[in-house]
Design an enzyme around this catalytic site. Structure first.
Site, short mmCIF file in Angstrom:
data_model
loop_
_atom_site.label_atom_id
_atom_site.label_comp_id
_atom_site.label_asym_id
_atom_site.label_seq_id
_atom_site.Cartn_x
_atom_site.Cartn_y
_atom_site.Cartn_z
N ASP A 63 6.10 15.97 10.57
CA ASP A 63 6.05 15.78 9.12
C ASP A 63 6.08 17.09 8.34
O ASP A 63 5.95 17.09 7.12
CB ASP A 63 4.86 14.89 8.70
N TYR A 120 7.92 11.28 9.02
CA TYR A 120 8.23 10.07 8.25
C TYR A 120 9.62 10.07 7.62
O TYR A 120 9.98 9.11 6.96
CB TYR A 120 7.14 9.86 7.19
N ASP A 129 1.38 19.04 13.83
CA ASP A 129 1.54 18.09 12.72
C ASP A 129 1.18 18.82 11.41
O ASP A 129 0.36 19.73 11.42
CB ASP A 129 0.61 16.90 12.93
N ASP A 148 -6.65 5.65 4.48
CA ASP A 148 -5.24 5.90 4.75
C ASP A 148 -4.75 5.31 6.07
O ASP A 148 -4.10 5.99 6.88
CB ASP A 148 -4.95 7.41 4.72
N HIS A 169 -0.57 17.85 9.06
CA HIS A 169 -1.96 17.55 8.69
C HIS A 169 -2.94 18.06 9.74
O HIS A 169 -2.64 18.06 10.93
CB HIS A 169 -2.16 16.03 8.56
N HIS A 217 -5.96 11.73 13.77
CA HIS A 217 -6.96 11.57 12.69
C HIS A 217 -8.08 10.61 13.06
O HIS A 217 -9.09 10.53 12.35
CB HIS A 217 -6.29 11.07 11.41
N ASP A 220 0.86 -1.18 0.00
CA ASP A 220 0.00 0.00 0.00
C ASP A 220 0.90 1.24 0.00
O ASP A 220 1.48 1.60 1.02
CB ASP A 220 -0.92 0.00 1.23
N1 Q9C Z 1 -3.54 9.95 -0.21
C1 Q9C Z 1 -0.25 11.44 10.31
O1 Q9C Z 1 0.64 12.21 10.01
N2 Q9C Z 1 -1.52 10.28 3.34
N3 Q9C Z 1 -1.04 10.85 9.39
C2 Q9C Z 1 -2.40 10.81 2.37
C3 Q9C Z 1 -2.75 11.12 -0.05
C4 Q9C Z 1 -2.08 10.02 4.64
C5 Q9C Z 1 -0.85 11.17 8.01
C6 Q9C Z 1 -1.72 10.96 1.05
C7 Q9C Z 1 -1.28 10.70 5.68
C8 Q9C Z 1 -1.68 10.35 7.08
C9 Q9C Z 1 -0.44 11.05 11.74
ZN ZN Z 2 0.72 14.26 9.88
#
Ligand code: Q9C
Ligand code: ZN
Length: 384
Positions: free
Chosen positions: A255, A295, A174, A94, A176, A137, A22
């Site tokens: 991130d 990451y 973060d 995700d 996001h 999330h 994935d």
């Molecule tokens: N489909 C945290 O940083 N990626 N979660 C999406 C486009 C998902 C991030 C990329 C990222 C999740 C805790």
């Molecule tokens: Zn994040």
């Protein structure tokens, strides 16, 4: 060790991983934790902290934030075949499951609560929990974005329930938007959720309309959700002081650091020393930092070390290379301010004069230039 810095960590949380192909989930690896912990040990920082053991969150604690149906569903995952796990995973976005992720998710939430116990009881001044899976999330009945249980949301509710704390500030740095935390507290004025995230007019994941500046909270909680799309931390500092938190929890994703494959931003790891330092001035220093994303296996451990250095009271690196924010960042800042004006009298009179001509002449293409992040931090310091 009175008033030291706590470190909550257990190797067990490295014992789950993606078992199928994935591309979305392949960056969420056990090494995120091992390299971070090894960097703390190797730099001597771990030795200067007080080690706190993790524990499993109880059902009752998980139910502070999640539904019974969801908890019962996740409870079945350790006994599933690979095929069943893949199918179970498909109903969420995700995220991936593994036979040991449920155990780790209980430990991650438990680690955040152990940290709250240490800090609120005054055994330690502040601390950091290195955890997997992340939490911000995940939602009442859904896993999402690598998150299973909402560690920080559970810890906030736990602090309120166990210690009768009235006001908790959650700062989410973060890259996001932590929509799970927002949904949990959107109608609740006792938890101020402040998130600073990449947005790009909804083109950046999680691509939600409700991550924008005009989501300010609902009903009694109106004014207690502050979303700062792009990169602004500074404009809400008045509000945060007016809120007068008794405890500060951080959804600490790294991130946005340089080289991160998810965030694609360019904050240098020392930026996190400044962010940490800022927050140490609130709630009498009661600050609990809980790992979320991050990451890049080089910048993540460096960022974690900068954070723990600062928590320990070491001097913060001197910011250099101050360049100004771009026009759209300034616009966005003004939007947050006007969206919150009805709820915070402290926002009523101060015009948006944070950026002098000297600073705004430097228009950059990236919304997240290193200098810009630093500019925000410095300006925030000036406002505090
Ligand atoms: N489909 C945290 O940083 N990626 N979660 C999406 C486009 C998902 C991030 C990329 C990222 C999740 C805790
Ligand atoms: Zn994040």
């Amino acid at each position: 060790s009175e008033m030291g810095t706590a470190l909550v960590y257990d190797e067990e949380m490295t014992r789950y991983k993606l078992l199928w192909v994935d591309p979305t989930c392949k960056i969420e690896v056990p090494e995120r934790l091992t390299v971070s912990h090894e960097a703390l040990v190797g730099s001597g920082l771990a030795d200067r902290c007080v080690s706190i053991p993790v524990r499993e969150a109880t059902d009752a604690e998980i139910l502070l934030v999640h539904s019974e149906e969801y908890l019962e569903a996740v409870k079945r995952t350790p006994h599933m075949s690979l095929e069943d796990l893949m199918e179970f995973t498909l109903q969420y976005g995700d995220v991936y499951f593994h036979p040991n992720i449920y155990h780790c998710a209980r430990l991650a939430a438990g680690a955040a609560m152990q940290l709250v116990d240490g800090v609120v009881m005054g055994k330690m001044k502040n601390g950091m929990a290195l955890v997997r899976p992340p939490g911000h999330h995940s939602q009442r009945s859904a896993a999402n974005g690598f998150c299973v249980f909402n560690n920080v949301a559970i810890a906030a509710r736990y602090a309120q329930q166990k210690y009768n704390i009235k006001r908790v500030l959650i700062v989410d740095w973060d890259v996001h938007h932590g929509q799970g935390v927002q949904y949990c507290f959107e109608d609740d004025p006792s938890v101020l959720y402040f998130s600073w995230h990449r947005y790009e007019h909804q083109k950046f994941w999680p691509n939600l309309r409700e991550s924008d500046y005009d989501s300010v909270g609902k009903e009694g909680g109106a004014g207690f959700t502050i979303n700062v799309p792009w990169n602004k931390v500074s404009n809400a500092s008045n509000v945060i002081h007016a809120f007068c938190p008794e405890l500060v929890l951080v959804c600490a994703g790294f991130d946005s650091a340089i080289g991160d494959p998810e965030g694609e931003m360019c904050a240098t790891p020392d930026v996190f020393a400044h962010l940490t330092h800022l927050l140490m001035n609130l709630a009498g220093g009661k600050l609990c930092v809980v790992l979320e994303g991050g990451y890049n296996l080089t910048s993540l451990p460096q960022s974690v070390c900068h954070t723990v250095h600062t928590l320990l009271g070491d001097p913060i690196p001197r910011p250099v290379n101050l360049s100004g924010p771009c026009t759209s960042a300034l616009e966005s800042l003004q939007c947050v301010r006007s969206a919150h004006k009805p709820y915070w009298s402290c926002l009523g009179h101060k015009p948006c004069l944070y950026f002098s001509a000297r600073e705004s002449q430097n228009i950059t293409r990236s919304h997240w230039s290193m200098g810009q992040v630093r500019a925000k931090i410095i300006l925030t310091c000036l406002l505090l």
